[in-house]
Design a protein around this motif. Structure first.
Motif, PDB file in Angstrom:
ATOM      1  N   ASP A  63      22.776  60.698  51.026  1.00 42.68           N
ATOM      2  CA  ASP A  63      23.433  59.488  50.432  1.00 42.68           C
ATOM      3  C   ASP A  63      22.762  58.248  49.603  1.00 42.68           C
ATOM      4  O   ASP A  63      23.032  57.860  48.863  1.00 42.68           O
ATOM      5  CB  ASP A  63      24.080  58.913  51.748  1.00 42.68           C
ATOM      6  CG  ASP A  63      25.246  59.686  52.513  1.00 42.68           C
ATOM      7  OD1 ASP A  63      25.639  60.514  51.723  1.00 42.68           O
ATOM      8  OD2 ASP A  63      25.150  59.503  53.856  1.00 42.68           O
ATOM      9  N   SER A  64      21.452  58.458  50.166  1.00 48.09           N
ATOM     10  CA  SER A  64      20.471  57.407  49.552  1.00 48.09           C
ATOM     11  C   SER A  64      19.100  57.894  49.650  1.00 48.09           C
ATOM     12  O   SER A  64      18.856  58.811  50.574  1.00 48.09           O
ATOM     13  CB  SER A  64      20.514  56.073  49.883  1.00 48.09           C
ATOM     14  OG  SER A  64      20.377  55.850  51.147  1.00 48.09           O
ATOM     15  N   ALA A  80      26.920  54.420  47.152  1.00 44.83           N
ATOM     16  CA  ALA A  80      27.901  54.212  46.196  1.00 44.83           C
ATOM     17  C   ALA A  80      27.787  54.719  45.047  1.00 44.83           C
ATOM     18  O   ALA A  80      28.388  54.990  43.938  1.00 44.83           O
ATOM     19  CB  ALA A  80      28.292  52.550  46.122  1.00 44.83           C
ATOM     20  N   ALA A  81      26.350  55.289  44.524  1.00 38.51           N
ATOM     21  CA  ALA A  81      26.004  55.742  43.300  1.00 38.51           C
ATOM     22  C   ALA A  81      26.393  57.318  43.164  1.00 38.51           C
ATOM     23  O   ALA A  81      26.473  58.007  44.158  1.00 38.51           O
ATOM     24  CB  ALA A  81      24.303  55.772  43.430  1.00 38.51           C
TER      25      ALA A  81
END
Length: 259
Positions: A63-64, A80-81
């Protein structure tokens, strides 16, 4: 005279987060591994070890955070990317440098052992079949399977199949080998033959990251050991220190059952 600068790590994971729906599996995992190291990741089932390993190879899209292997970086600044085509292309390039051995073997049953090892170099690497065959025979000899190269996987023992899977992963000349519980599906009598191959690769300087419940192997063969719990790294220490003088009580409690 100034000392030579330390070599940059070959594998760097930075602040890796991974969730499935509302369930967060990895809570910001960071780790750096030097070339030639053999690292064992231990912890209870469900703590996130295998998920982290799959994130390193980008079989799971985190996710990140970021993963860098052999100078290739795949980064996602926040959940969100989007997973863009550029990120996907970097992931494909990164995977070229990484071999993966699974618990479930995943050999193609309708191909011989030799054909299994040749397949990726021919199809993905686009090398000619003669060269691929020569390399495959060399690798199967390395893992002690040269006499079995014309056999089909179904005729091999579990240990032989896992060694064939290691040879197949090595066929793409990876800089890093990842193993997800490589011996957990094997009878105890067959475990050592797989671990022997991994020890030999360590002597040759192969960088290896192993998710394992084999505490004897972790203690005997690892350069250092990572203990994970609840999606976080609790402790990283060399093999002697973590088994004899763990710094965190959670590590001590986990290892107590293996004494």
């Amino acid at each position: 005279m100034k000392p030579a600068p330390a070599a940059a790590p070959l594998v760097v994971a930075t602040d890796i987060h991974k969730s499935y729906g509302t369930l967060e599996i990895l809570h910001g995992i960071s780790m750096a591994i030097k070339s030639g190291d053999l690292v064992s990741i231990i912890g209870a089932s469900g703590c996130g070890k295998s998920t982290f390993l799959r994130c390193l190879n980008l079989l799971e899209s985190f996710d990140s955070g970021s993963v860098a292997i052999a100078g290739i970086t795949v980064a996602r600044p926040d959940p969100a990317a989007p997973w863009t085509p550029k990120i996907a292309a970097a992931a494909r390039e990164l995977r070229k440098h990484v071999g993966m051995v699974f618990q479930s073997l995943n050999l193609f049953p309708h191909y011989t052992v030799l054909e299994n090892v040749m397949l990726a170099p021919v199809v993905v690497g686009r090398i000619d079949r003669t060269t691929a065959r020569e390399q495959a025979v060399t690798l199967l000899d390395k893992v002690g399977l040269k006499p079995f190269l014309d056999r089909y996987p179904g005729s091999l023992s579990g240990g032989q199949m896992q060694r064939a899977a290691i040879a197949r992963a090595l066929a793409m000349s990876p800089q890093v080998m990842l193993y997800d519980e490589p011996t957990s599906a094997l009878d105890p009598a067959l475990v050592d033959e797989v671990l022997h191959v991994m020890r030999d690769l360590d002597k040759e300087g192969m960088t290896q990251i192993v998710v394992t419940h084999e505490m004897r192997f972790a203690r005997d063969a690892s350069d250092y050991i990572v203990y994970m719990e609840a999606g976080q790294i609790v402790e990283i220490a060399d093999r002697d220190e973590i088994f004899t003088k763990p710094k965190d009580p959670r590590t001590a409690a986990f290892l107590k059952r293996y004494r």
